[in-house]
Write an enzyme that holds these catalytic residues in place. Structure first.
Site, PDB file in Angstrom:
ATOM      1  N   CYS A 213      38.729  40.168  40.250  1.00  0.00           N
ATOM      2  CA  CYS A 213      37.048  40.263  40.058  1.00  0.00           C
ATOM      3  C   CYS A 213      36.581  40.695  39.156  1.00  0.00           C
ATOM      4  CB  CYS A 213      37.273  41.867  40.884  1.00  0.00           C
ATOM      5  SG  CYS A 213      35.947  42.573  41.012  1.00  0.00           S
TER       6      CYS A 213
ATOM      7  N   HIS B  35      40.242  41.750  45.436  1.00  0.00           N
ATOM      8  CA  HIS B  35      41.198  42.658  45.178  1.00  0.00           C
ATOM      9  C   HIS B  35      42.535  42.663  45.857  1.00  0.00           C
ATOM     10  CE1 HIS B  35      39.000  45.173  41.385  1.00  0.00           C
ATOM     11  NE2 HIS B  35      37.695  45.058  42.582  1.00  0.00           N
TER      12      HIS B  35
ATOM     13  N   GLU C 163      45.431  44.081  44.709  1.00  0.00           N
ATOM     14  CA  GLU C 163      46.168  44.919  44.553  1.00  0.00           C
ATOM     15  C   GLU C 163      45.427  46.279  44.874  1.00  0.00           C
ATOM     16  OE1 GLU C 163      42.740  45.713  41.221  1.00  0.00           O
ATOM     17  OE2 GLU C 163      43.601  44.085  42.501  1.00  0.00           O
TER      18      GLU C 163
END
Length: 251
Positions: A112, A198, A200
């Site tokens: 990001c 993202h 994650e």
């Protein structure tokens, strides 16, 4: 035997909205550990965190040592193109030196803000997305580069961003696009892999990020993104396996 290290450049403060899942470093390490096991990497790895938002940077000379496998740049609420905040300007210079040098440095993964600041460091134009905020779980259309990298036609990734990169850095390839963002990630063989999304963030984190930014969307857009959080499979872990392949210089 020396334990190999991953340098994590933390580019934010801890956020209240993501607290149930930890900060961006916590989620990054969890993701990297999950994907390390999937990639059958048996060796132990040490994660060394540098709080660059507090002006704590690694030494470039240290990163040239064999002990570092890779560098991971987190997301952030800050603007990668800011020209007043000292650490952001310093980070762009740091990355430009590292990514344009003939000296070999570890491969770099950017998430990001990390994706955007790498592009800004390399001279690309970065700014507010005229198409507006993109959030929730978003379907990405992979081009031929992305299809080769990820072995798929599409990927669904968590997104929480209002900024975008407008052009591809010289010597790099864009690998995917979405309805609101043409450049969803950049790739340079054995050197760099970035994600506008993202990987994650699980879908619950993506939904919480969407809720905190609800005022940036029309009601119709918000409802559609919220449905996508519930209906689309989140391919973050699948996508992030390529971070390890990059660090091991397999892609």
């Amino acid at each position: 035997m020396t334990v190999k290290k991953i340098a994590i450049l933390y580019t934010d403060e801890d956020n209240e909205w993501s607290k149930p899942w930890g900060n961006f470093v916590d989620m990054a390490i969890k993701l990297l550990e999950q994907t390390r096991k999937l990639e059958c990497i048996a060796e132990d790895v040490e994660y060394e965190v540098f709080h660059v938002q507090k002006n704590v940077f690694p030494q470039l000379s240290d990163l040239q040592k064999d002990e570092y496998l890779g560098i991971y740049i987190t997301g952030s609420k800050y603007d990668s193109f800011d020209n007043e905040i000292e650490w952001i300007m310093k980070l762009r210079s740091f990355l430009n030196e590292m990514l344009t040098s003939k000296t070999e440095y570890p491969p770099v993964a950017g998430i990001c803000f990390g994706h955007q600041v790498i592009a800004a460091a390399l001279g690309s134009s970065v700014g507010r997305n005229p198409k507006g905020f993109e959030g929730g779980v978003v379907s990405l259309k992979l081009n031929s580069v992305g299809q080769k990298l990820f072995g798929a036609q599409e990927l669904n990734l968590s997104e929480v961003h209002s900024d975008c990169v407008f052009d591809v850095p010289e010597g790099y390839q864009n690998w995917a696009s979405s309805e609101k963002c043409q450049n969803q990630g950049f790739y340079r063989q054995n050197r760099v892999l970035t994600f506008q999304g993202h990987p994650e963030f699980n879908s619950d984190v993506a939904q919480k990020g969407l809720l905190k930014s609800q005022d940036k969307l029309t009601l119709e857009e918000f409802n559609r993104y919220e449905r996508q959080c519930q209906e689309l499979d989140n391919n973050g872990i699948q996508a992030a396996r390529n971070i390890w392949r990059l660090f091991l210089q397999k892609i």
